[in-house]
Design a protein around this motif. Structure first.
Motif, PDB file in Angstrom:
ATOM      1  N   VAL A   7       0.847  -1.200   0.000  1.00 16.96           N
ATOM      2  CA  VAL A   7       0.000   0.000   0.000  1.00 16.96           C
ATOM      3  C   VAL A   7       0.880   1.246   0.000  1.00 16.96           C
ATOM      4  O   VAL A   7       0.613   2.209  -0.740  1.00 16.96           O
ATOM      5  CB  VAL A   7      -0.966  -0.015   1.207  1.00 16.96           C
ATOM      6  CG1 VAL A   7      -1.636   1.332   1.392  1.00 16.96           C
ATOM      7  CG2 VAL A   7      -2.014  -1.106   1.032  1.00 16.96           C
ATOM      8  N   LEU A   8       1.942   1.246   0.813  1.00 16.39           N
ATOM      9  CA  LEU A   8       2.855   2.397   0.830  1.00 16.39           C
ATOM     10  C   LEU A   8       3.563   2.570  -0.505  1.00 16.39           C
ATOM     11  O   LEU A   8       3.733   3.697  -0.974  1.00 16.39           O
ATOM     12  CB  LEU A   8       3.870   2.241   1.961  1.00 16.39           C
ATOM     13  CG  LEU A   8       3.328   2.433   3.361  1.00 16.39           C
ATOM     14  CD1 LEU A   8       4.391   2.119   4.390  1.00 16.39           C
ATOM     15  CD2 LEU A   8       2.795   3.835   3.541  1.00 16.39           C
ATOM     16  N   ARG A   9       3.970   1.475  -1.125  1.00 13.72           N
ATOM     17  CA  ARG A   9       4.600   1.560  -2.454  1.00 13.72           C
ATOM     18  C   ARG A   9       3.636   2.151  -3.476  1.00 13.72           C
ATOM     19  O   ARG A   9       4.013   2.997  -4.292  1.00 13.72           O
ATOM     20  CB  ARG A   9       5.047   0.179  -2.913  1.00 13.72           C
ATOM     21  CG  ARG A   9       6.259  -0.322  -2.212  1.00 13.72           C
ATOM     22  CD  ARG A   9       6.627  -1.697  -2.710  1.00 13.72           C
ATOM     23  NE  ARG A   9       7.766  -2.222  -1.984  1.00 13.72           N
ATOM     24  CZ  ARG A   9       8.230  -3.443  -2.113  1.00 13.72           C
ATOM     25  NH1 ARG A   9       7.645  -4.290  -2.943  1.00 13.72           N
ATOM     26  NH2 ARG A   9       9.272  -3.837  -1.421  1.00 13.72           N
ATOM     27  N   LEU A  10       2.399   1.693  -3.444  1.00 16.15           N
ATOM     28  CA  LEU A  10       1.403   2.208  -4.381  1.00 16.15           C
ATOM     29  C   LEU A  10       1.157   3.694  -4.144  1.00 16.15           C
ATOM     30  O   LEU A  10       1.052   4.476  -5.098  1.00 16.15           O
ATOM     31  CB  LEU A  10       0.095   1.419  -4.236  1.00 16.15           C
ATOM     32  CG  LEU A  10      -1.037   1.814  -5.183  1.00 16.15           C
ATOM     33  CD1 LEU A  10      -0.632   1.544  -6.628  1.00 16.15           C
ATOM     34  CD2 LEU A  10      -2.296   1.076  -4.822  1.00 16.15           C
ATOM     35  N   LEU A  11       1.081   4.089  -2.889  1.00 20.41           N
ATOM     36  CA  LEU A  11       0.878   5.493  -2.556  1.00 20.41           C
ATOM     37  C   LEU A  11       2.036   6.361  -3.054  1.00 20.41           C
ATOM     38  O   LEU A  11       1.816   7.417  -3.658  1.00 20.41           O
ATOM     39  CB  LEU A  11       0.706   5.643  -1.046  1.00 20.41           C
ATOM     40  CG  LEU A  11       0.438   7.063  -0.541  1.00 20.41           C
ATOM     41  CD1 LEU A  11      -0.925   7.543  -1.024  1.00 20.41           C
ATOM     42  CD2 LEU A  11       0.512   7.100   0.968  1.00 20.41           C
ATOM     43  N   VAL A  12       3.258   5.913  -2.830  1.00 25.15           N
ATOM     44  CA  VAL A  12       4.425   6.664  -3.308  1.00 25.15           C
ATOM     45  C   VAL A  12       4.416   6.730  -4.828  1.00 25.15           C
ATOM     46  O   VAL A  12       4.700   7.781  -5.420  1.00 25.15           O
ATOM     47  CB  VAL A  12       5.728   6.022  -2.783  1.00 25.15           C
ATOM     48  CG1 VAL A  12       6.946   6.601  -3.483  1.00 25.15           C
ATOM     49  CG2 VAL A  12       5.839   6.211  -1.285  1.00 25.15           C
ATOM     50  N   PHE A  13       4.076   5.626  -5.491  1.00 23.29           N
ATOM     51  CA  PHE A  13       4.024   5.620  -6.949  1.00 23.29           C
ATOM     52  C   PHE A  13       3.002   6.630  -7.474  1.00 23.29           C
ATOM     53  O   PHE A  13       3.281   7.382  -8.411  1.00 23.29           O
ATOM     54  CB  PHE A  13       3.690   4.216  -7.459  1.00 23.29           C
ATOM     55  CG  PHE A  13       3.496   4.148  -8.937  1.00 23.29           C
ATOM     56  CD1 PHE A  13       4.577   4.191  -9.796  1.00 23.29           C
ATOM     57  CD2 PHE A  13       2.219   4.071  -9.486  1.00 23.29           C
ATOM     58  CE1 PHE A  13       4.405   4.141 -11.170  1.00 23.29           C
ATOM     59  CE2 PHE A  13       2.032   4.024 -10.849  1.00 23.29           C
ATOM     60  CZ  PHE A  13       3.127   4.065 -11.697  1.00 23.29           C
ATOM     61  N   VAL A  14       1.840   6.666  -6.875  1.00 23.92           N
ATOM     62  CA  VAL A  14       0.794   7.593  -7.324  1.00 23.92           C
ATOM     63  C   VAL A  14       1.230   9.044  -7.113  1.00 23.92           C
ATOM     64  O   VAL A  14       1.047   9.892  -7.988  1.00 23.92           O
ATOM     65  CB  VAL A  14      -0.543   7.293  -6.607  1.00 23.92           C
ATOM     66  CG1 VAL A  14      -1.563   8.397  -6.838  1.00 23.92           C
ATOM     67  CG2 VAL A  14      -1.101   5.958  -7.061  1.00 23.92           C
TER      68      VAL A  14
END
Length: 108
Positions: A7-14
């Motif tokens: 979830v944190l990776r996805l948030l940083v990517f977005v």
């Protein structure tokens, strides 16, 4: 825990994607010896800088890991040497010598 990391990776990517999409204006990049690149999208410059920083960080990490591995090998060799020395000491101390063998008693 693994889901939280994703979830944190996805948030940083977005967040990075939105930041990159907001910065697409062409820029002028001045390099060494008065070499100039004209009309390069800012997103490309940012991506190139990110990849360069990533590669530099990985290089530093690999060098540090190699140094730690070398140090661990040295410490293992030293530990083996000390354990062997301790075993030799235990062998010499483990077999006590009877006093009669050193100084036999005189017959009465």
């Amino acid at each position: 825990m693994r889901y939280l990391v994703w979830v944190l990776r996805l948030l940083v990517f977005v967040v990075v994607l939105l930041f990159a999409l907001k910065n697409t204006e062409p820029v002028q990049v001045n390099l060494f010896a008065d070499y100039v690149l004209h009309d390069i999208p800012l997103i490309v410059v940012m991506l190139g800088t990110f990849i360069l920083g990533l590669l530099l960080g990985l290089l530093i990490m690999v060098l540090s890991a190699m140094r730690r591995r070398r140090e661990m090998g040295r410490l293992r060799r030293e530990l083996d040497r000390l354990q062997e020395k301790a075993q030799q000491y235990e062998k010499s101390v483990a077999a006590p010598v009877a006093p009669e063998t050193i100084a036999p008693l005189a017959p009465l």
